[in-house]
Write a protein that holds these residues in place. Structure first.
Motif, PDB file in Angstrom:
ATOM      1  N   LYS A 397      62.565   5.058   4.187  1.00  0.00           N
ATOM      2  CA  LYS A 397      61.380   6.081   3.899  1.00  0.00           C
ATOM      3  C   LYS A 397      60.721   5.520   2.686  1.00  0.00           C
ATOM      4  O   LYS A 397      59.640   5.912   2.258  1.00  0.00           O
ATOM      5  CB  LYS A 397      62.028   7.155   3.472  1.00  0.00           C
ATOM      6  CG  LYS A 397      62.832   8.131   4.635  1.00  0.00           C
ATOM      7  CD  LYS A 397      63.274   9.496   4.059  1.00  0.00           C
ATOM      8  CE  LYS A 397      63.845  10.254   5.324  1.00  0.00           C
ATOM      9  NZ  LYS A 397      64.583  11.694   4.883  1.00  0.00           N
ATOM     10  N   TYR A 398      60.998   4.283   2.154  1.00  0.00           N
ATOM     11  CA  TYR A 398      60.443   3.681   1.065  1.00  0.00           C
ATOM     12  C   TYR A 398      59.920   2.375   1.439  1.00  0.00           C
ATOM     13  O   TYR A 398      59.299   1.765   0.717  1.00  0.00           O
ATOM     14  CB  TYR A 398      61.428   3.379  -0.167  1.00  0.00           C
ATOM     15  CG  TYR A 398      61.833   4.703  -0.898  1.00  0.00           C
ATOM     16  CD1 TYR A 398      60.976   5.282  -1.928  1.00  0.00           C
ATOM     17  CD2 TYR A 398      62.901   5.268  -0.743  1.00  0.00           C
ATOM     18  CE1 TYR A 398      61.466   6.300  -2.632  1.00  0.00           C
ATOM     19  CE2 TYR A 398      63.008   6.637  -1.327  1.00  0.00           C
ATOM     20  CZ  TYR A 398      62.331   6.885  -2.273  1.00  0.00           C
ATOM     21  OH  TYR A 398      62.708   8.062  -2.778  1.00  0.00           O
ATOM     22  N   VAL A 399      59.654   2.160   2.760  1.00  0.00           N
ATOM     23  CA  VAL A 399      58.928   1.020   3.042  1.00  0.00           C
ATOM     24  C   VAL A 399      57.459   1.015   2.793  1.00  0.00           C
ATOM     25  O   VAL A 399      56.634   2.029   3.365  1.00  0.00           O
ATOM     26  CB  VAL A 399      59.307   0.926   4.752  1.00  0.00           C
ATOM     27  CG1 VAL A 399      58.499  -0.291   5.285  1.00  0.00           C
ATOM     28  CG2 VAL A 399      60.590   0.384   4.999  1.00  0.00           C
ATOM     29  N   ILE A 400      56.785  -0.120   2.312  1.00  0.00           N
ATOM     30  CA  ILE A 400      55.291   0.022   2.030  1.00  0.00           C
ATOM     31  C   ILE A 400      54.813  -0.736   3.163  1.00  0.00           C
ATOM     32  O   ILE A 400      55.155  -1.814   3.395  1.00  0.00           O
ATOM     33  CB  ILE A 400      55.088  -0.513   0.845  1.00  0.00           C
ATOM     34  CG1 ILE A 400      55.532   0.293  -0.286  1.00  0.00           C
ATOM     35  CG2 ILE A 400      53.667  -0.589   0.558  1.00  0.00           C
ATOM     36  CD1 ILE A 400      55.398  -0.161  -1.692  1.00  0.00           C
ATOM     37  N   ASN A 401      53.759  -0.212   3.945  1.00  0.00           N
ATOM     38  CA  ASN A 401      53.019  -0.886   5.054  1.00  0.00           C
ATOM     39  C   ASN A 401      51.665  -0.868   4.309  1.00  0.00           C
ATOM     40  O   ASN A 401      50.929  -0.083   4.253  1.00  0.00           O
ATOM     41  CB  ASN A 401      52.856  -0.175   6.252  1.00  0.00           C
ATOM     42  CG  ASN A 401      54.483   0.240   6.930  1.00  0.00           C
ATOM     43  OD1 ASN A 401      54.979  -0.879   7.162  1.00  0.00           O
ATOM     44  ND2 ASN A 401      54.582   1.426   7.389  1.00  0.00           N
ATOM     45  N   SER A 402      51.424  -2.047   3.838  1.00  0.00           N
ATOM     46  CA  SER A 402      50.349  -2.403   3.161  1.00  0.00           C
ATOM     47  C   SER A 402      49.552  -3.720   3.475  1.00  0.00           C
ATOM     48  O   SER A 402      50.701  -4.795   3.643  1.00  0.00           O
ATOM     49  CB  SER A 402      50.324  -2.266   1.783  1.00  0.00           C
ATOM     50  OG  SER A 402      49.286  -2.690   1.087  1.00  0.00           O
ATOM     51  N   THR A 403      48.346  -4.043   3.832  1.00  0.00           N
ATOM     52  CA  THR A 403      47.748  -5.334   3.861  1.00  0.00           C
ATOM     53  C   THR A 403      46.869  -5.600   2.723  1.00  0.00           C
ATOM     54  O   THR A 403      46.033  -6.539   2.849  1.00  0.00           O
ATOM     55  CB  THR A 403      47.001  -5.495   5.131  1.00  0.00           C
ATOM     56  OG1 THR A 403      45.945  -4.411   5.141  1.00  0.00           O
ATOM     57  CG2 THR A 403      47.828  -5.223   6.376  1.00  0.00           C
ATOM     58  N   GLU A 404      47.202  -5.001   1.522  1.00  0.00           N
ATOM     59  CA  GLU A 404      46.439  -5.094   0.587  1.00  0.00           C
ATOM     60  C   GLU A 404      46.556  -6.405  -0.332  1.00  0.00           C
ATOM     61  O   GLU A 404      47.636  -7.234   0.116  1.00  0.00           O
ATOM     62  CB  GLU A 404      46.715  -3.991  -0.582  1.00  0.00           C
ATOM     63  CG  GLU A 404      46.498  -2.861  -0.323  1.00  0.00           C
ATOM     64  CD  GLU A 404      46.549  -1.413  -1.327  1.00  0.00           C
ATOM     65  OE1 GLU A 404      46.337  -1.834  -2.499  1.00  0.00           O
ATOM     66  OE2 GLU A 404      46.909  -0.414  -0.926  1.00  0.00           O
TER      67      GLU A 404
END
Length: 409
Positions: A397-404
């Motif tokens: 639940k704390y996985v960050i899906n980001s391409t920043e």
């Protein structure tokens, strides 16, 4: 109220997205590491709870716990044992500081496997010594000549650490020169544009700041990972070389300063500091007896930063390495005296209580039992938070899906 998941994600939403997973991983390690990484939860919950007994206003470090004390070399070249983290520093009721510190004792001792009676005795010792020191109205400092027991040994060992040893840990040799090591798991490579801008910025700081070291130039920089609560902030490590002394180097840490996480829950008017970095070192300079060498501030790309030397003498007592209860007793006793001393030293400054008011608070110990009760109850709440956190963390639940931005800028 929002769920724990929502509260944690909201607080960390503005942090560097590529670093936040490392913070979440660290917080899953044990309840004490989780406590270190969630100062904001402590004060949010404190504000919603039944108020602590009335206490005088004092300058506080804000995030006081048993591993926020350590050694460092002051600008007078002596090694001291004192508070060493002021990122959350504010003007607040004095009880806020002791409530967080006492809570940390219960959480840390439970994490280390000590029974509750020993933790309760240590928490009582902390408040007793804290109050007695306030009541005397005289601040103390701890350096090798005045330290006792395990703290004395710790300071003597820290004083022997050399810059050569520190450089060996942080750098690699290449073609008769040295550079910052990328083998160190705490160091990350920066993109060229950011690296060049940072080097230029620090060289200008050296040239124009009265706090900067003379006759040095920047020869390398990396992104630096350190701490728990500060993971996700922009932080850089610089290798400086003397321009007039052969083979002489200096390491500088430059950490982003953000607003104190205590601030939203304070009914106390604060000073208007020029920047958040000025707040941090401003409070540090009034609470510590002697501040660390090369302590300064700067603004880079619109963000305020704290600059300080990375020292071979800087270290933290790690409680899990202490072998016996007697050692812990001495350390907690010293920490209590230093906490009170920091408040006395800064007494009467720009809104804080006078020394007479702090002495009266130390003499009246009726408030201690309620602080102990709150700390014990919150330690139990924190353990529940950690169990839920670990469950959610392993459920993804704390996985960050980001391409920043992946360049730590």
């Amino acid at each position: 109220m929002d769920t724990l998941l929502e509260r944690l994600k909201a607080f960390n939403q503005d942090a560097l997205p590529e670093m936040v997973p490392l913070k979440y991983e660290a917080m899953a390690e044990n309840p004490f590491r989780f406590f270190r990484g969630t100062c904001h939860l402590f004060y949010e919950d404190l504000a919603a709870a039944e108020p602590l007994p009335l206490s005088p206003l004092a300058w506080i470090c804000g995030d006081l716990h048993i591993e926020n004390f350590g050694s460092y070399k002051g600008d007078n070249k002596l090694v001291y044992f004192d508070m060493n983290d002021f990122d959350e520093a504010v003007l607040a009721p004095a009880s806020y500081e002791v409530a967080r510190m006492t809570t940390s004792i219960f959480i840390a001792f439970d994490t280390l496997g000590f029974d509750h009676k020993k933790a309760l005795k240590m928490a009582g010792l902390f408040l007793k010594t804290y109050s007695a020191t306030l009541a005397k109205g005289k601040a103390i400092s701890i350096e090798p000549r005045t330290a006792k027991g395990i703290v004395c040994n710790f300071l003597q060992s820290a004083a022997k650490n050399s810059y050569k040893q520190l450089l060996k840990k942080r750098t690699v040799s290449k073609k008769k020169s040295i550079m910052l090591s990328l083998e160190d798991e705490r160091h990350f490579k920066l993109n060229k544009q950011l690296r060049d801008e940072l080097k230029l910025h620090i060289n200008e700081w050296i040239k124009n700041s009265s706090d900067g070291p003379y006759n040095y130039k920047t020869i390398g920089t990396v992104f630096r990972l350190a701490g728990t609560g500060s993971i996700g902030l922009k932080r850089y490590l610089f290798l400086l070389k003397s321009t007039n002394t052969k083979n002489k180097y200096l390491l500088l840490d430059m950490k982003q300063a953000r607003s104190s996480s205590v601030l939203p829950y304070l009914p106390v008017q604060q000073l208007q500091w020029p920047t958040e970095a000025d707040r941090v070192i401003g409070v540090q300079q009034r609470m510590q007896n002697v501040t660390a060498a090369l302590l300064s501030t700067t603004v880079f790309r619109g963000d305020a930063y704290i600059i300080q030397e990375l020292q071979p003498a800087k270290d933290t007592i790690r409680f899990k390495l202490l072998e016996n209860y007697r050692d812990m007793y001495q350390v907690i006793d010293d920490m209590a005296a230093l906490t009170a001393s920091a408040q006395l030293r800064s007494g009467g400054m720009q809104g804080s209580a006078t020394i007479d008011e702090l002495m009266a608070f130390g003499t009246d110990t009726a408030w201690q039992e309620k602080v102990i009760d709150y700390a014990q109850n919150y330690a139990r709440t924190l353990k529940q938070y950690h169990r839920q956190y670990v469950k959610d963390y392993h459920a993804g639940k704390y996985v960050i899906n980001s391409t920043e931005n992946q360049n730590n800028s």
